[in-house]
Design a protein around this motif. Structure first.
Motif, mmCIF file in Angstrom:
data_model
loop_
_atom_site.group_PDB
_atom_site.id
_atom_site.type_symbol
_atom_site.label_atom_id
_atom_site.label_comp_id
_atom_site.label_asym_id
_atom_site.label_seq_id
_atom_site.Cartn_x
_atom_site.Cartn_y
_atom_site.Cartn_z
ATOM 1 N N MET A 1 4.712 -7.564 -8.544
ATOM 2 C CA MET A 1 4.670 -8.241 -7.262
ATOM 3 C C MET A 1 3.666 -7.513 -6.379
ATOM 4 N N SER A 2 2.839 -8.245 -5.668
ATOM 5 C CA SER A 2 1.841 -7.644 -4.791
ATOM 6 C C SER A 2 2.494 -7.106 -3.518
ATOM 7 N N PHE A 3 1.780 -6.230 -2.830
ATOM 8 C CA PHE A 3 2.273 -5.728 -1.544
ATOM 9 C C PHE A 3 2.576 -6.897 -0.611
ATOM 10 N N GLN A 4 1.648 -7.846 -0.529
ATOM 11 C CA GLN A 4 1.835 -8.967 0.391
ATOM 12 C C GLN A 4 3.047 -9.793 -0.003
ATOM 13 N N ALA A 5 3.251 -9.997 -1.291
ATOM 14 C CA ALA A 5 4.424 -10.756 -1.748
ATOM 15 C C ALA A 5 5.717 -10.040 -1.366
ATOM 16 N N TYR A 6 5.722 -8.718 -1.468
ATOM 17 C CA TYR A 6 6.900 -7.960 -1.020
ATOM 18 C C TYR A 6 7.160 -8.212 0.464
ATOM 19 N N ALA B 1 11.687 -2.206 0.185
ATOM 20 C CA ALA B 1 11.718 -1.192 1.236
ATOM 21 C C ALA B 1 10.546 -0.218 1.109
ATOM 22 N N MET B 2 10.166 0.126 -0.115
ATOM 23 C CA MET B 2 9.020 1.029 -0.303
ATOM 24 C C MET B 2 7.720 0.381 0.177
ATOM 25 N N ALA B 3 7.572 -0.916 -0.036
ATOM 26 C CA ALA B 3 6.372 -1.605 0.445
ATOM 27 C C ALA B 3 6.300 -1.526 1.965
ATOM 28 N N VAL C 1 4.763 1.282 7.394
ATOM 29 C CA VAL C 1 5.239 2.085 8.521
ATOM 30 C C VAL C 1 4.501 3.412 8.562
ATOM 31 N N ARG C 2 4.312 4.016 7.418
ATOM 32 C CA ARG C 2 3.699 5.345 7.349
ATOM 33 C C ARG C 2 2.173 5.318 7.395
ATOM 34 N N ASN C 3 1.547 4.257 6.849
ATOM 35 C CA ASN C 3 0.091 4.260 6.660
ATOM 36 C C ASN C 3 -0.653 3.109 7.332
ATOM 37 N N GLY C 4 0.067 2.165 7.901
ATOM 38 C CA GLY C 4 -0.584 0.994 8.462
ATOM 39 C C GLY C 4 -0.802 -0.070 7.393
ATOM 40 N N PRO C 5 -1.431 -1.183 7.761
ATOM 41 C CA PRO C 5 -1.560 -2.321 6.843
ATOM 42 C C PRO C 5 -2.655 -2.192 5.780
ATOM 43 N N GLN C 6 -3.440 -1.143 5.826
ATOM 44 C CA GLN C 6 -4.508 -0.957 4.850
ATOM 45 C C GLN C 6 -3.915 -0.451 3.536
ATOM 46 N N ILE C 7 -4.296 -1.077 2.424
ATOM 47 C CA ILE C 7 -3.863 -0.621 1.103
ATOM 48 C C ILE C 7 -5.089 -0.323 0.255
ATOM 49 N N SER C 8 -4.878 0.343 -0.846
ATOM 50 C CA SER C 8 -5.959 0.644 -1.772
ATOM 51 C C SER C 8 -6.547 -0.665 -2.296
ATOM 52 N N ASP C 9 -7.841 -0.696 -2.453
ATOM 53 C CA ASP C 9 -8.476 -1.920 -2.946
ATOM 54 C C ASP C 9 -8.487 -2.012 -4.468
ATOM 55 N N LYS C 10 -7.779 -1.116 -5.155
ATOM 56 C CA LYS C 10 -7.816 -1.139 -6.622
ATOM 57 C C LYS C 10 -7.190 -2.398 -7.213
ATOM 58 N N HIS C 11 -6.298 -3.075 -6.488
ATOM 59 C CA HIS C 11 -5.672 -4.290 -6.992
ATOM 60 C C HIS C 11 -6.286 -5.556 -6.394
ATOM 61 N N VAL C 12 -7.147 -5.404 -5.426
ATOM 62 C CA VAL C 12 -7.772 -6.572 -4.790
ATOM 63 C C VAL C 12 -8.792 -7.167 -5.746
ATOM 64 N N GLY C 13 -8.620 -8.451 -6.000
ATOM 65 C CA GLY C 13 -9.547 -9.137 -6.896
ATOM 66 C C GLY C 13 -9.259 -8.914 -8.368
ATOM 67 N N SER C 14 -8.240 -8.120 -8.686
ATOM 68 C CA SER C 14 -7.882 -7.914 -10.085
ATOM 69 C C SER C 14 -6.966 -9.042 -10.541
ATOM 70 N N SER C 15 -6.567 -8.992 -11.771
ATOM 71 C CA SER C 15 -5.635 -9.993 -12.263
ATOM 72 C C SER C 15 -4.262 -9.356 -12.429
ATOM 73 N N SER D 1 0.209 -9.466 -11.801
ATOM 74 C CA SER D 1 1.220 -9.726 -10.778
ATOM 75 C C SER D 1 1.096 -8.829 -9.552
ATOM 76 N N HIS D 2 0.344 -7.734 -9.640
ATOM 77 C CA HIS D 2 0.216 -6.826 -8.503
ATOM 78 C C HIS D 2 -1.052 -7.086 -7.689
ATOM 79 N N ARG D 3 -1.703 -8.173 -7.945
ATOM 80 C CA ARG D 3 -2.970 -8.510 -7.302
ATOM 81 C C ARG D 3 -2.757 -8.928 -5.860
ATOM 82 N N ASP D 4 -3.530 -8.352 -4.950
ATOM 83 C CA ASP D 4 -3.530 -8.757 -3.545
ATOM 84 C C ASP D 4 -4.858 -9.409 -3.217
#
Length: 95
Positions: A1-6, A54-56, A61-75, A77-80
């Motif tokens: 599941m992607s961060f956004q889906a969580y 809750a971890m998502a 809460v701890r880091n803001g809305p920015q996430i690592s781009d390693k899953h962006v544009g990938s294929s 279930s964890h793709r954002d």
């Protein structure tokens, strides 16, 4: 599941948009120096959220809305779609 889906599922489970929960966490004094487990415990007790959801939110809460781009544009279930998470809720997506 992607961060956004969580985050989207958290909204469906709690009735609160992610930004409301982030604001609530910050009002409780949670921030970048708070251990994730403390935030997870609060979310489980107050909202019945499971560890993954809750971890998502703890990440935001701890880091803001920015996430690592390693899953962006990938294929898979964890793709954002973006390296910046939407915290404004599902209703705002179609605007």
């Amino acid at each position: 599941m992607s961060f956004q889906a969580y985050l989207d599922t958290i909204q469906q489970k709690t009735g609160k948009i992610p930004q409301e929960l982030v604001d609530e966490a910050h009002a409780r004094g949670y921030g970048s120096d708070t251990r994730a487990g403390e935030i997870v415990g609060w979310l489980a007790e107050a909202y019945g959220l499971g560890r993954g959801h809750a971890m998502a939110l703890a990440h935001v809460v701890r880091n803001g809305p920015q996430i690592s781009d390693k899953h962006v544009g990938s294929s898979g279930s964890h793709r954002d779609e973006s390296a910046v998470l939407r915290l404004d809720g599902l209703a705002q997506r179609d605007r």
